[in-house]
Enzyme design. Structure first.
Site, PDB file in Angstrom:
ATOM      1  N   ASP A  29      34.123  53.090  37.698  1.00 44.52           N
ATOM      2  CA  ASP A  29      34.885  52.007  37.062  1.00 44.52           C
ATOM      3  C   ASP A  29      35.351  51.077  38.171  1.00 44.52           C
ATOM      4  O   ASP A  29      36.307  51.359  38.870  1.00 44.52           O
ATOM      5  CB  ASP A  29      36.070  52.594  36.286  1.00 44.52           C
ATOM      6  CG  ASP A  29      36.929  51.513  35.629  1.00 44.52           C
ATOM      7  OD1 ASP A  29      36.754  50.318  35.969  1.00 44.52           O
ATOM      8  OD2 ASP A  29      37.780  51.862  34.795  1.00 44.52           O
ATOM      9  N   PHE A  34      43.142  54.980  35.227  1.00 43.91           N
ATOM     10  CA  PHE A  34      43.335  53.980  34.171  1.00 43.91           C
ATOM     11  C   PHE A  34      41.981  53.371  33.848  1.00 43.91           C
ATOM     12  O   PHE A  34      41.365  52.736  34.699  1.00 43.91           O
ATOM     13  CB  PHE A  34      44.305  52.871  34.585  1.00 43.91           C
ATOM     14  CG  PHE A  34      44.541  51.894  33.472  1.00 43.91           C
ATOM     15  CD1 PHE A  34      45.459  52.160  32.471  1.00 43.91           C
ATOM     16  CD2 PHE A  34      43.801  50.714  33.383  1.00 43.91           C
ATOM     17  CE1 PHE A  34      45.648  51.275  31.398  1.00 43.91           C
ATOM     18  CE2 PHE A  34      43.988  49.826  32.323  1.00 43.91           C
ATOM     19  CZ  PHE A  34      44.912  50.107  31.333  1.00 43.91           C
ATOM     20  N   LYS A  52      37.766  42.279  35.451  1.00 45.18           N
ATOM     21  CA  LYS A  52      38.791  41.486  36.161  1.00 45.18           C
ATOM     22  C   LYS A  52      38.294  40.282  36.990  1.00 45.18           C
ATOM     23  O   LYS A  52      38.306  39.169  36.497  1.00 45.18           O
ATOM     24  CB  LYS A  52      39.649  42.423  37.003  1.00 45.18           C
ATOM     25  CG  LYS A  52      40.487  43.354  36.099  1.00 45.18           C
ATOM     26  CD  LYS A  52      41.657  43.968  36.807  1.00 45.18           C
ATOM     27  CE  LYS A  52      42.685  44.545  35.866  1.00 45.18           C
ATOM     28  NZ  LYS A  52      42.416  45.883  35.332  1.00 45.18           N
TER      29      LYS A  52
HETATM   30  C1  LIG Z   1      42.307  46.672  34.148  1.00 46.70           C
HETATM   31  C2  LIG Z   1      41.431  47.853  34.161  1.00 46.70           C
HETATM   32  C3  LIG Z   1      40.737  48.275  33.013  1.00 46.70           C
HETATM   33  C4  LIG Z   1      40.932  47.637  31.663  1.00 46.70           C
HETATM   34  O1  LIG Z   1      40.509  46.320  31.643  1.00 46.70           O
HETATM   35  P1  LIG Z   1      40.952  45.369  30.414  1.00 46.70           P
HETATM   36  O2  LIG Z   1      40.242  44.077  30.701  1.00 46.70           O
HETATM   37  O3  LIG Z   1      42.432  45.258  30.452  1.00 46.70           O
HETATM   38  O4  LIG Z   1      40.475  45.988  29.156  1.00 46.70           O
HETATM   39  C5  LIG Z   1      39.874  49.342  33.132  1.00 46.70           C
HETATM   40  N1  LIG Z   1      39.688  49.969  34.308  1.00 46.70           N
HETATM   41  C6  LIG Z   1      40.337  49.596  35.425  1.00 46.70           C
HETATM   42  C7  LIG Z   1      40.078  50.321  36.700  1.00 46.70           C
HETATM   43  C8  LIG Z   1      41.240  48.536  35.395  1.00 46.70           C
HETATM   44  O5  LIG Z   1      41.907  48.184  36.484  1.00 46.70           O
END
Ligand SMILES: *Cc1c(COP(=O)(O)O)cnc(C)c1O
Length: 397
Positions: free
Chosen positions: A219, A135, A248
């Protein structure tokens, strides 16, 4: 009478959610409009690193809002410079690292994708590789790296030249060759149900991307900034990526994202990227204050210790077959696809947890939790599990 659910259906896009109408938070607790108190072990999906209404957060927001909130990226501010320097130090980028500030995880990943494209254009390589189960976000670029049909299919066509491989070392060895411009990976796949990469995966990924001239981009939007007990999850693997995306937890509830580069492949130049809100003094002041609080009060040790304590506490509870993750990003696997029922039973008892898949419960509580929160969680969660296990047995009788 119009309920808040009616108003939500009338006024908000129909995208799910809306489990309760929350009005206030303090520490690890939130309250809904009826005054019901919940222990918040989702933490806004791994965002509220310091819990709710932490004095450091409140003070940073109020002081900076009253001083200078926004100036655009035509100007630098001390808050932005301080946070960039702090992130470089914590990530260990050395002198050559650079930071770009965005407003969300998806935007940080869009920046990573543009870095991959700049590298592709320079080298003649084409493909960006991401992992099945990944994701990376909901914008069109980050969605292209998120191979889930429910999320992707209504929005085709997505970015070309994207490939997805299984998160295994064999797939990595078969999938990384001279045509690959970048590999993008989460150290722990949070949305997939808190699934860590196989042992040695990141090390092998680093070797293969280096050998083939591809970028390794991690990421760390969910795993970064202390969530796993290290500042960044890649640091437990003894590798250095070419870039890392963050969001986050970085400002503990204030919208902020970042891309940190580690040198050598810093390909941006004026005109190639920017963001109106990104890196404004308000968001970056909060980010600095949050990171300083985590560092100065030794919260990373608490993340490691409380994570171990929680995992020990849930082993052997009804329906729980195991735990995985790192630090305070924990997935609990269940013996049946009843995670949604467990989440709802927990909420009825005053506990917020999350069900990222049908048979996994995820928790991502504040780094500040202590014995009281662990005990409250264990009591409420085991009651919720027992309730679902009992109704499951009735259904099967
Ligand atoms: C939550 C998340 C995203 C997306 O972040 P948003 O602030 O919702 O755009 C991307 N990568 C990972 C691993 C995430 O957990």
């Amino acid at each position: 009478m119009t309920t808040w659910q009616d108003e939500a259906s009338r006024d908000l896009l129909n995208l799910g959610g809306r489990l309760a109408l929350l009005v206030r938070g303090e520490g690890s607790h939130v309250w809904d409009a009826d005054g019901t108190r919940y222990l918040d072990f989702l933490g806004g999906i791994a965002v509220n690193a310091l819990g709710h209404a932490h004095p450091v957060f409140v003070d940073a927001v109020s002081r900076q809002a009253a001083t200078l909130a926004h100036v655009s990226n035509y100007f630098a501010t001390p808050q932005q410079l301080e946070l960039a320097a702090r992130l470089k130090r914590l990530a260990g980028t050395g002198e050559r690292g650079h930071v770009f500030f965005a407003n969300s995880g998806s935007e940080a990943n869009e920046t990573a994708i543009k870095l991959a494209r700049l590298h592709a254009h320079k080298t003649g390589k084409r493909t960006i590789v991401s992992l099945n189960g990944a994701f990376h976000g909901r914008t069109m670029g980050s969605l292209s790296l998120t191979p889930k049909p429910l999320y992707q299919d209504p929005f085709q066509p997505l970015l070309p030249d994207v490939a997805h491989i299984d998160p295994t070392i064999e797939a990595l060895e078969a999938g990384i060759d001279d045509t690959v411009a970048a590999l993008v990976v989460e150290p722990v796949q949070g949305e997939a149900g808190v699934v860590p990469l196989p042992d040695g995966f990141l090390k092998r990924a680093r070797e293969l991307t280096t050998a083939h001239g591809a970028l390794l981009i991690v990421d760390e939007v969910q795993t970064g900034v202390g969530r796993t007990g290290e500042w960044f999850a890649f640091q437990r693997e003894g590798i250095v990526p070419d870039a890392m995306s963050l969001a986050k937890g970085i400002a503990a509830g204030f919208p902020l994202g970042a891309l940190v580069t580690f040198g050598d492949h810093d390909l941006f130049f004026p005109g190639t990227h920017n963001s109106t809100f990104g890196g404004n003094p308000l968001a970056t002041a909060v980010g600095s204050a949050v990171l300083a609080e985590i560092e100065d009060t030794g919260l990373l040790q608490n993340v490691t210790d409380r994570g171990a304590q929680l995992r020990a506490a849930v082993e052997g509870l009804p329906l729980v077959t195991g735990t995985r993750g790192a630090g305070l990003l924990i997935g609990m696997t269940l013996s049946a696809p009843v995670a949604g029922e467990v989440r709802d039973a927990a909420q009825r008892r005053g506990l917020i947890v999350n069900a990222p898949t049908a048979d996994v419960i995820r928790i991502a509580p504040a780094y500040t939790i202590g014995d009281a929160e662990v005990d409250e969680f264990t009591t409420l969660f085991s009651a919720a599990l027992s309730e679902v296990a009992a109704s499951d047995m009735k259904d099967n009788a």
